[in-house]
Design a protein around this motif. Structure first.
Motif, PDB file in Angstrom:
ATOM      1  N   ALA A 263       0.864  -1.184   0.000  1.00 29.94           N
ATOM      2  CA  ALA A 263       0.000   0.000   0.000  1.00 29.94           C
ATOM      3  C   ALA A 263       0.897   1.230   0.000  1.00 29.94           C
ATOM      4  N   ASP A 264       0.428   2.333  -0.567  1.00 33.26           N
ATOM      5  CA  ASP A 264       1.181   3.576  -0.439  1.00 33.26           C
ATOM      6  C   ASP A 264       1.537   3.772   1.036  1.00 33.26           C
ATOM      7  N   GLY A 265       2.744   4.205   1.307  1.00 27.87           N
ATOM      8  CA  GLY A 265       3.168   4.430   2.683  1.00 27.87           C
ATOM      9  C   GLY A 265       3.651   3.178   3.382  1.00 27.87           C
ATOM     10  N   PHE A 266       3.871   2.070   2.626  1.00 24.67           N
ATOM     11  CA  PHE A 266       4.330   0.838   3.256  1.00 24.67           C
ATOM     12  C   PHE A 266       5.719   1.026   3.865  1.00 24.67           C
ATOM     13  N   GLU A 267       5.978   0.271   4.897  1.00 21.31           N
ATOM     14  CA  GLU A 267       7.253   0.311   5.609  1.00 21.31           C
ATOM     15  C   GLU A 267       8.293  -0.472   4.808  1.00 21.31           C
ATOM     16  N   ILE A 268       9.330   0.199   4.365  1.00 19.76           N
ATOM     17  CA  ILE A 268      10.335  -0.413   3.491  1.00 19.76           C
ATOM     18  C   ILE A 268      10.987  -1.632   4.143  1.00 19.76           C
ATOM     19  N   TYR A 269      11.413  -1.507   5.366  1.00 19.31           N
ATOM     20  CA  TYR A 269      12.090  -2.634   6.026  1.00 19.31           C
ATOM     21  C   TYR A 269      11.168  -3.852   6.114  1.00 19.31           C
TER      22      TYR A 269
ATOM     23  N   PHE B 298      10.879  -9.821   3.341  1.00 16.16           N
ATOM     24  CA  PHE B 298      10.264 -10.864   2.519  1.00 16.16           C
ATOM     25  C   PHE B 298      11.024 -11.005   1.193  1.00 16.16           C
ATOM     26  N   ILE B 299      11.392  -9.878   0.595  1.00 14.72           N
ATOM     27  CA  ILE B 299      12.151  -9.896  -0.656  1.00 14.72           C
ATOM     28  C   ILE B 299      13.485 -10.612  -0.448  1.00 14.72           C
ATOM     29  N   ASP B 300      14.195 -10.262   0.613  1.00 15.17           N
ATOM     30  CA  ASP B 300      15.503 -10.857   0.872  1.00 15.17           C
ATOM     31  C   ASP B 300      15.410 -12.333   1.216  1.00 15.17           C
ATOM     32  N   VAL B 301      14.561 -12.708   2.141  1.00 16.96           N
ATOM     33  CA  VAL B 301      14.470 -14.113   2.554  1.00 16.96           C
ATOM     34  C   VAL B 301      14.075 -14.995   1.377  1.00 16.96           C
ATOM     35  N   MET B 302      13.062 -14.595   0.626  1.00 21.01           N
ATOM     36  CA  MET B 302      12.634 -15.420  -0.504  1.00 21.01           C
ATOM     37  C   MET B 302      13.686 -15.402  -1.611  1.00 21.01           C
ATOM     38  N   GLY B 303      14.368 -14.290  -1.786  1.00 22.58           N
ATOM     39  CA  GLY B 303      15.452 -14.207  -2.769  1.00 22.58           C
ATOM     40  C   GLY B 303      16.651 -15.058  -2.375  1.00 22.58           C
ATOM     41  N   TRP B 304      17.036 -15.011  -1.108  1.00 19.47           N
ATOM     42  CA  TRP B 304      18.127 -15.868  -0.635  1.00 19.47           C
ATOM     43  C   TRP B 304      17.760 -17.330  -0.835  1.00 19.47           C
TER      44      TRP B 304
ATOM     45  N   VAL C 145      -3.895  -9.794 -10.567  1.00 27.78           N
ATOM     46  CA  VAL C 145      -3.481 -10.901  -9.708  1.00 27.78           C
ATOM     47  C   VAL C 145      -4.440 -12.084  -9.838  1.00 27.78           C
ATOM     48  N   ASP C 146      -3.866 -13.250 -10.116  1.00 24.89           N
ATOM     49  CA  ASP C 146      -4.604 -14.515 -10.091  1.00 24.89           C
ATOM     50  C   ASP C 146      -4.225 -15.214  -8.789  1.00 24.89           C
ATOM     51  N   VAL C 147      -5.095 -15.159  -7.815  1.00 31.24           N
ATOM     52  CA  VAL C 147      -4.818 -15.706  -6.484  1.00 31.24           C
ATOM     53  C   VAL C 147      -4.405 -17.168  -6.561  1.00 31.24           C
ATOM     54  N   ASN C 148      -4.998 -17.910  -7.469  1.00 34.79           N
ATOM     55  CA  ASN C 148      -4.691 -19.338  -7.574  1.00 34.79           C
ATOM     56  C   ASN C 148      -3.266 -19.622  -8.021  1.00 34.79           C
ATOM     57  N   SER C 149      -2.586 -18.630  -8.564  1.00 34.88           N
ATOM     58  CA  SER C 149      -1.202 -18.849  -8.988  1.00 34.88           C
ATOM     59  C   SER C 149      -0.199 -18.547  -7.878  1.00 34.88           C
ATOM     60  N   PHE C 150      -0.690 -18.155  -6.696  1.00 32.11           N
ATOM     61  CA  PHE C 150       0.184 -17.845  -5.559  1.00 32.11           C
ATOM     62  C   PHE C 150      -0.055 -18.819  -4.416  1.00 32.11           C
ATOM     63  N   ASP C 151       0.989 -19.009  -3.613  1.00 30.94           N
ATOM     64  CA  ASP C 151       0.928 -19.891  -2.449  1.00 30.94           C
ATOM     65  C   ASP C 151       0.766 -19.112  -1.151  1.00 30.94           C
ATOM     66  N   ALA C 152       1.147 -17.835  -1.159  1.00 31.30           N
ATOM     67  CA  ALA C 152       1.103 -17.048   0.070  1.00 31.30           C
ATOM     68  C   ALA C 152       0.998 -15.563  -0.242  1.00 31.30           C
ATOM     69  N   LEU C 153       0.504 -14.838   0.745  1.00 29.89           N
ATOM     70  CA  LEU C 153       0.372 -13.390   0.690  1.00 29.89           C
ATOM     71  C   LEU C 153       1.145 -12.806   1.860  1.00 29.89           C
ATOM     72  N   ALA C 154       1.977 -11.803   1.605  1.00 28.93           N
ATOM     73  CA  ALA C 154       2.715 -11.109   2.659  1.00 28.93           C
ATOM     74  C   ALA C 154       2.310  -9.641   2.639  1.00 28.93           C
ATOM     75  N   ILE C 155       2.014  -9.095   3.824  1.00 26.20           N
ATOM     76  CA  ILE C 155       1.536  -7.711   3.912  1.00 26.20           C
ATOM     77  C   ILE C 155       2.341  -6.952   4.958  1.00 26.20           C
ATOM     78  N   PRO C 156       3.212  -6.044   4.532  1.00 24.38           N
ATOM     79  CA  PRO C 156       3.909  -5.195   5.497  1.00 24.38           C
ATOM     80  C   PRO C 156       2.992  -4.080   5.974  1.00 24.38           C
TER      81      PRO C 156
ATOM     82  N   SER D 166      10.672  -5.065  14.350  1.00 25.50           N
ATOM     83  CA  SER D 166      11.658  -6.007  14.886  1.00 25.50           C
ATOM     84  C   SER D 166      11.248  -7.461  14.650  1.00 25.50           C
ATOM     85  N   THR D 167       9.981  -7.716  14.413  1.00 26.65           N
ATOM     86  CA  THR D 167       9.496  -9.085  14.193  1.00 26.65           C
ATOM     87  C   THR D 167       9.513  -9.476  12.716  1.00 26.65           C
ATOM     88  N   ALA D 168       9.798  -8.544  11.834  1.00 24.29           N
ATOM     89  CA  ALA D 168       9.654  -8.778  10.392  1.00 24.29           C
ATOM     90  C   ALA D 168      10.506  -9.936   9.888  1.00 24.29           C
TER      91      ALA D 168
END
Length: 191
Positions: free
Chosen positions: A9-15, A20-26, A63-74, A163-165
């Motif tokens: 969403a606009d105003g999302f917290e970058i960290y 999620f980007i880093d963990v899934m990318g690693w 977005v085709d929900v059926n093509s995804f396994d999970a949703l992450a929301i910061p 801190s929990t991210a």
């Protein structure tokens, strides 16, 4: 390949988004190579907290929900307009669609609030940013607010601040892959 949609969403917290980007990318490069993350938002170009501009992979109508396994929301910052998008019907409907399809939903901090407003946390245990105003908002959506850093109910993860991210992202990876694989990625990342 396990696909994750990072819902912004606009105003999302970058960290909170970046973990999620880093963990899934690693994991894609150094783990079991089984996860791929994509971004989605109401508009193709959005701004984060602190006014950084981002181009997402998908607008919500693509977005085709059926093509995804999970949703992450910061979560995000109210002063940067987070709730304008996060409480928009299209944003809330997409959360509902992921729940209806029984997909994993992982939220960080204020990301629990649109999840709650969507109605899917009604009667469920959840947590949110550790501030009375935010806890009351989550409670008003029918959630049983638990005062602890990470709360799991069914296949929904909520947490209370940035801190929990990293722990939420690693937990999501574990659910999508395995504990052994997640421990490997955790070690490679130095956590």
């Amino acid at each position: 390949m396990k696909k994750i949609l990072l819902l912004l969403a606009d105003g999302f917290e970058i960290y909170e988004a970046s973990v999620f980007i880093d963990v899934m990318g690693w994991n894609l490069e150094e783990g079991d190579n089984s996860t791929q993350l994509f971004t989605g938002a109401i508009r193709k170009e959005i701004k984060s907290s602190f006014n950084q501009r981002f181009i997402v992979d998908y607008t919500l109508d693509e977005v085709d929900v059926n093509s995804f396994d999970a949703l992450a929301i910061p979560g995000g910052f109210e002063v940067y307009g987070y709730y304008n998008d996060a409480y928009d019907d299209a944003f809330l409907n997409l959360i509902r669609e992921f729940k209806t399809a029984n997909k994993i939903i992982a939220t960080v901090c204020a990301g629990a609030l649109p999840t709650g407003k969507s109605g899917i946390l009604k009667g469920k245990d959840a947590t949110v940013y550790d501030m009375p105003k935010r806890r009351e908002a989550l409670k008003s959506f029918g959630a049983n607010v638990i005062h602890q850093p990470i709360v799991i109910d069914d296949n929904i993860i909520t947490s209370w601040n940035p801190s929990t991210a990293i722990d939420v992202a690693l937990l999501l990876l574990e659910w999508l892959t395995s504990k052994e694989n997640t421990n490997k990625v955790r070690k490679l990342m130095g956590f």
